[in-house]
Design a protein around this motif. Sequence first.
Motif, short mmCIF file in Angstrom:
data_model
loop_
_atom_site.label_atom_id
_atom_site.label_comp_id
_atom_site.label_asym_id
_atom_site.label_seq_id
_atom_site.Cartn_x
_atom_site.Cartn_y
_atom_site.Cartn_z
N SER A 198 10.63 1.16 -5.18
CA SER A 198 10.51 0.58 -6.51
C SER A 198 9.50 1.33 -7.38
O SER A 198 9.60 1.30 -8.61
CB SER A 198 10.12 -0.91 -6.41
OG SER A 198 8.82 -1.04 -5.92
N PHE A 199 8.54 2.01 -6.76
CA PHE A 199 7.56 2.77 -7.55
C PHE A 199 8.27 3.89 -8.33
O PHE A 199 7.98 4.12 -9.51
CB PHE A 199 6.48 3.36 -6.63
CG PHE A 199 5.35 4.01 -7.38
CD1 PHE A 199 4.21 3.30 -7.73
CD2 PHE A 199 5.42 5.35 -7.75
CE1 PHE A 199 3.17 3.90 -8.43
CE2 PHE A 199 4.39 5.96 -8.46
CZ PHE A 199 3.26 5.23 -8.81
N CYS A 200 9.20 4.57 -7.66
CA CYS A 200 9.94 5.67 -8.30
C CYS A 200 10.79 5.14 -9.45
O CYS A 200 10.84 5.73 -10.52
CB CYS A 200 10.85 6.36 -7.29
SG CYS A 200 9.93 7.21 -6.01
N CYS B 249 7.73 -1.19 6.53
CA CYS B 249 7.03 0.08 6.26
C CYS B 249 8.07 1.16 5.98
O CYS B 249 9.19 1.07 6.47
CB CYS B 249 6.24 0.57 7.48
SG CYS B 249 5.04 -0.57 8.16
N ARG B 250 7.67 2.19 5.26
CA ARG B 250 8.50 3.41 5.21
C ARG B 250 7.85 4.46 6.09
O ARG B 250 6.66 4.78 5.90
CB ARG B 250 8.64 3.94 3.79
CG ARG B 250 9.57 3.13 2.93
CD ARG B 250 9.97 3.84 1.63
NE ARG B 250 11.02 3.09 0.95
CZ ARG B 250 10.79 2.16 0.02
NH1 ARG B 250 9.56 1.90 -0.37
NH2 ARG B 250 11.81 1.51 -0.52
N PHE B 251 8.62 4.95 7.05
CA PHE B 251 8.17 6.00 7.97
C PHE B 251 9.05 7.23 7.77
O PHE B 251 10.28 7.12 7.90
CB PHE B 251 8.36 5.54 9.43
CG PHE B 251 7.59 4.30 9.82
CD1 PHE B 251 6.20 4.27 9.76
CD2 PHE B 251 8.25 3.18 10.30
CE1 PHE B 251 5.49 3.13 10.17
CE2 PHE B 251 7.56 2.04 10.70
CZ PHE B 251 6.18 2.02 10.63
N VAL C 287 0.86 -1.18 0.00
CA VAL C 287 0.00 0.00 0.00
C VAL C 287 0.90 1.23 0.00
O VAL C 287 1.84 1.31 0.79
CB VAL C 287 -0.94 0.02 1.23
CG1 VAL C 287 -1.89 1.21 1.18
CG2 VAL C 287 -1.74 -1.28 1.30
N ARG C 288 0.59 2.16 -0.90
CA ARG C 288 1.44 3.34 -1.04
C ARG C 288 0.62 4.62 -0.92
O ARG C 288 -0.43 4.74 -1.57
CB ARG C 288 2.12 3.38 -2.41
CG ARG C 288 2.97 2.16 -2.71
CD ARG C 288 3.56 2.28 -4.11
NE ARG C 288 4.25 1.06 -4.50
CZ ARG C 288 5.51 0.77 -4.18
NH1 ARG C 288 6.23 1.64 -3.49
NH2 ARG C 288 6.06 -0.36 -4.56
N ASN C 289 1.12 5.56 -0.12
CA ASN C 289 0.51 6.88 0.00
C ASN C 289 1.36 7.96 -0.69
O ASN C 289 0.84 8.99 -1.09
CB ASN C 289 0.33 7.24 1.47
CG ASN C 289 -0.65 6.30 2.15
OD1 ASN C 289 -1.78 6.15 1.70
ND2 ASN C 289 -0.21 5.63 3.21
N1 UDP Z 1 8.43 -4.32 1.35
C1 UDP Z 1 8.63 -5.37 2.23
N2 UDP Z 1 9.08 -6.57 1.74
C2 UDP Z 1 9.31 -6.79 0.43
C3 UDP Z 1 9.11 -5.72 -0.47
C4 UDP Z 1 8.66 -4.50 0.02
O1 UDP Z 1 8.41 -5.24 3.43
O2 UDP Z 1 9.71 -7.91 0.05
C5 UDP Z 1 7.95 -3.02 1.86
C6 UDP Z 1 9.04 -1.97 1.83
O3 UDP Z 1 9.73 -1.90 3.07
C7 UDP Z 1 8.28 -0.70 1.57
C8 UDP Z 1 7.06 -1.17 0.75
O4 UDP Z 1 6.94 -2.55 1.01
O5 UDP Z 1 7.81 -0.14 2.79
C9 UDP Z 1 7.20 -0.89 -0.72
O6 UDP Z 1 8.41 -1.42 -1.17
P1 UDP Z 1 8.91 -1.20 -2.67
O7 UDP Z 1 8.00 -1.93 -3.59
O8 UDP Z 1 9.11 0.24 -2.93
O9 UDP Z 1 10.24 -2.01 -2.77
P2 UDP Z 1 11.70 -1.72 -2.22
O10 UDP Z 1 12.02 -0.30 -2.48
O11 UDP Z 1 11.61 -2.09 -0.76
O12 UDP Z 1 12.51 -2.69 -3.02
#
Ligand code: UDP
Length: 238
Positions: free
Chosen positions: A102-104, A202-204, A95-97
């Motif tokens: 990885s979204f960026c 989580c990202r805080f 869930v993203r706010n």
């Molecule tokens: N996340 C996680 N476990 C995973 C992948 C992601 O807990 O295997 C969490 C991560 O810490 C972040 C959110 O999910 O808070 C979104 O992560 P993202 O898809 O941006 O991937 P990342 O940058 O962690 O590779």
Amino acid sequence: MENEYEFELLYEGKAKKVYKYNDYELLIEFKDDVTAFNGVKKNNIVNKGKINKKISSHFFELLNQEGMNTHYIRDYDDKAFIAKWTNLIPLEVIVRNYAAGSFCKRYGVPKGYKFDFPLVEFSLKNDELKDPMITKEAILLLKITSKEILEDIISISKKVNKILSDYLEKVGIILVDYKLEFGLSKENNQLLLIDEISPDTCRFWDAKTMESFDKDVYREDKGDLITAYTEILGRLKI
Ligand code: UDP
């Protein structure tokens, strides 16, 4: 390394060990190991397990109080809690706010871009395949779970987002994004929120400075992980 508890070890993951506590309950131990980039970067950081257990228990207690069904039952000691035993649904619900991580990278969006509504995404939980993103349609086609359960997962994930975001906002923290996991209880097949809710998942960000108090500190070598995670303990007053 010797196991910490006398119970039968059922599973050891990157950050937790899961033991059989009884026929319907598990003991979940939080390890001091930290990994990033699918296990490519690894370290052992003393006290990380205890801090993450404390933060996770606190958030699960809050969610239980707010009427969400979670696997959390009670604390066992300072590194472990007792949880309902579930059959895990092999999905990571993200869930993203705000845009981050990885979204960026995926869309070339600047970090910190604020979304008009929370985005719910899914990854298939599969280490060998490196947890690929998966669409709702593919989840149904591959029969990973039913349409009803998938809809419940999405609505619960959004409720959790509201509860946690509002709670954290009061202590000056932005809930940027996070990962949830779900399972069906062994006792009665009830859909439960499982796993952990911690700075590892989580990202805080500090609402004023946008400073990270989460695993990005480790991923990006931005400072001391324990100092960052302890800041969350302080804000939550736990
Ligand atoms: N996340 C996680 N476990 C995973 C992948 C992601 O807990 O295997 C969490 C991560 O810490 C972040 C959110 O999910 O808070 C979104 O992560 P993202 O898809 O941006 O991937 P990342 O940058 O962690 O590779």
